[in-house]
Write an enzyme that holds these catalytic residues in place. Structure first.
Site, PDB file in Angstrom:
ATOM      1  N   THR A 437       0.839  -1.183   0.000  1.00 59.75           N
ATOM      2  CA  THR A 437       0.000   0.000   0.000  1.00 59.75           C
ATOM      3  C   THR A 437       0.880   1.241   0.000  1.00 59.75           C
ATOM      4  O   THR A 437       1.922   1.263   0.658  1.00 59.75           O
ATOM      5  CB  THR A 437      -0.964   0.004   1.209  1.00 59.75           C
ATOM      6  OG1 THR A 437      -1.774   1.189   1.163  1.00 59.75           O
ATOM      7  CG2 THR A 437      -0.219  -0.030   2.525  1.00 59.75           C
ATOM      8  N   HIS A 489       2.527 -11.786  14.178  1.00 60.90           N
ATOM      9  CA  HIS A 489       3.581 -12.365  15.015  1.00 60.90           C
ATOM     10  C   HIS A 489       3.308 -13.832  15.344  1.00 60.90           C
ATOM     11  O   HIS A 489       4.197 -14.553  15.811  1.00 60.90           O
ATOM     12  CB  HIS A 489       3.720 -11.557  16.309  1.00 60.90           C
ATOM     13  CG  HIS A 489       5.125 -11.449  16.792  1.00 60.90           C
ATOM     14  ND1 HIS A 489       6.081 -12.396  16.537  1.00 60.90           N
ATOM     15  CD2 HIS A 489       5.745 -10.493  17.542  1.00 60.90           C
ATOM     16  CE1 HIS A 489       7.223 -12.047  17.098  1.00 60.90           C
ATOM     17  NE2 HIS A 489       7.050 -10.892  17.710  1.00 60.90           N
TER      18      HIS A 489
END
Length: 518
Positions: A437, A489
């Site tokens: 993006t 994560h």
């Protein structure tokens, strides 16, 4: 010599399609590459064009029938057959007096107008607008209604020449796949030219009465779809030129004005020019307010962003890249690149190629989570966020490892153009193993991008800004860009995320590495 007209080769995920529309009748002449028939699959509508000039001599698969990949749909005869057919028609007209084709058929046959078949990932849609009123004459394949889903706007076209006899689902109502929208009567519109002229007169009168169909804005008559698109882009309607009957402004006119750059922004507040059907009554006074329903696309964006934050252990790591080398390369070769490939050399191509190489080195970043499983992708499909009048969409570049810089730039340019015109298909936005993006085009200096589930990472680009940097013990002004990688994560360790971003930084600061694969 007869030539078979065959269905296109369907992709592996598509088993069959339905013949949606024949644009030619038996005996009609066609030119090479002219559209003959459209086939609707569960993902996209495929167009079949004439392999050569000639005359449609036989239709083997009728509208509504199912066909398979590469199946023969019809037969195209030699062009001379068309001449005989026309000669015969002329002879019949001469002997029989008035041409039978002068008036449309008034068979009275009724058709059910249904919503298109939505793909599995789309549950429902909203009727955004009806472009025709009950009793108004329309031509075959002319757009009757637009349905807005959470990904794209789908068009519903007239099955024949005629008119709507009943609308069963009004604007703003929710419909499911293949739901009945209206009843259509073939030939009900009477004489074509007279009907259109009459319809335009009705449109003008309806607009003057403040009707919710065609509306007169700044002295010009706009179709509902055109009015909505002009409002979304906050355009000055008085500057638009209409190609419809009596100067009526159609959706295509607004799209053309946006593409050409001839459309000027309205001086009125955006709220004042919003379409009536899309908003509740405004609260007047010193502190005006207006309540506008959230579009289906915006609802989906909101739901997915919240889902990403609630379900992923999202963390972001930052770095900065010196853009001097890329900018120097771009400056040196941009003219040559434009002449060779007919597309401008931008920055996104470098980032896509650098991200592709980094994804190959760090497969965890290119993976996705499916329940309790990890899916490792042996290819790189990179989604590129594109801003459209309806909101942010993420079309996907497929197999970027095999794409050249020119291929990337052309594909991104095409995505942007089709996004502005509302023509991106659902298959354009499905899948993807990684997303990029670019908030820098809007002036963002630094931000934290949000994951695009089920992907496990996203790269955020930002504004290039000159800053003082220490280079070989001296202070130099360099064009710098902050980069951000947000990652899940649960899947990616911090060490891998940091090294992944450092790899992108290294490739961009020394573009020769992209060629040498080092």
């Amino acid at each position: 010599m007869a030539t078979d007209i065959k269905a296109p080769t369907f992709p592996e995920s598509v088993a069959e399609g339905t013949v949606a529309t024949w644009h030619k009748k038996v005996g009609d002449s066609v030119e090479r590459d002219e559209l003959i028939v459209e086939i609707e699959t569960d993902k996209v509508v495929l167009e079949v064009v004439a392999p050569e000039a000639g005359t449609l001599s036989e239709i083997k698969i009728e509208e509504g029938d199912t066909c398979e990949s590469e199946q023969v749909l019809g037969v195209l005869g030699a062009a001379s057959e068309g001449g005989k057919s026309e000669e015969k028609t002329a002879s019949e007209d001469k002997s029989g007096g008035e041409k039978p084709a002068a008036k449309p058929a008034t068979s009275g046959k009724s058709f059910e107008v249904k919503a298109p078949s939505f793909p599995e990932s789309v549950q429902e849609g909203t009727v955004a607008s009806w472009t025709r009123k009950v009793g108004e004459a329309v031509k075959r394949d002319e757009v009757l209604a637009e349905i807005e889903t959470d990904k794209v706007v789908l068009e519903v076209v007239a099955p024949a020449d005629g008119a709507l006899s009943e609308i069963k689902v009004e604007e703003g109502e929710v419909v499911e796949s293949e739901a009945l929208l209206a009843v259509f009567s073939e030939g009900a519109g009477g004489d074509s030219d007279a009907s259109v002229a009459s319809a335009d007169d009705q449109d003008e009168a309806s607009a003057a009465d403040g009707g919710e169909e065609d509306a007169k804005v700044d002295g010009k008559i706009l179709a509902p779809a055109a009015r909505k698109l002009a409002a979304e882009n906050d355009l000055d309607v008085s500057e638009l030129e209409g190609s419809g009957k009596g100067g009526r402004i159609l959706k295509e006119d607004v799209q053309k004005a946006i593409k050409d750059g001839s459309a000027k922004k309205s001086a009125k507040p955006a709220a004042a020019s919003a379409p009536k059907a899309a908003a509740a009554p405004a609260v007047e006074g010193d502190r005006p307010e207006q309540r506008v329903p959230m579009s289906r696309l915006r609802q989906t964006i909101a739901k997915r962003l919240v889902q990403a934050q609630q379900t992923a252990a999202m963390l972001t790591t930052y770095n900065e890249v010196d853009m001097s080398a890329v900018m120097a390369l771009r400056s040196e070769y941009k003219d040559t690149f434009l002449k060779a490939h007919d597309v401008k050399l931008g920055f996104m191509g470098f980032f896509v190629k650098a991200a592709t190489e980094a994804l190959k080195r760090f497969p965890d970043v290119n993976a996705s989570i499916d329940g309790t499983d990890i899916v490792y992708h042996g290819y790189q499909d990179i989604g590129v966020a594109v801003s459209t009048p309806r909101g942010l969409v993420v079309p996907v570049l497929r197999d970027t490892d095999g794409m050249k810089l020119a291929d990337v730039e052309k594909a991104i340019g095409d995505f942007g153009k089709r996004g502005r015109e509302g023509k991106l298909g659902i298959d354009d936005m499905q899948g993807g193993t990684f997303t990029i993006t670019n908030g820098g085009i809007f002036g963002s200096l630094m931000s934290t991008p949000i994951l695009n589930p089920p992907q496990t990472a996203i790269l955020g680009m930002h504004k290039i800004q000159e800053r003082p940097m220490a280079v070989n013990g001296k202070v130099e002004i360099r064009p710098m860009m902050y980069l951000a990688v947000s990652y899940d994560h649960r899947m990616i360790d911090g060490k891998d995320a940091v090294q992944f971003l450092v790899a992108i930084k290294s490739l961009l600061e020394d573009p020769a590495r992209l060629l040498l694969d080092i």
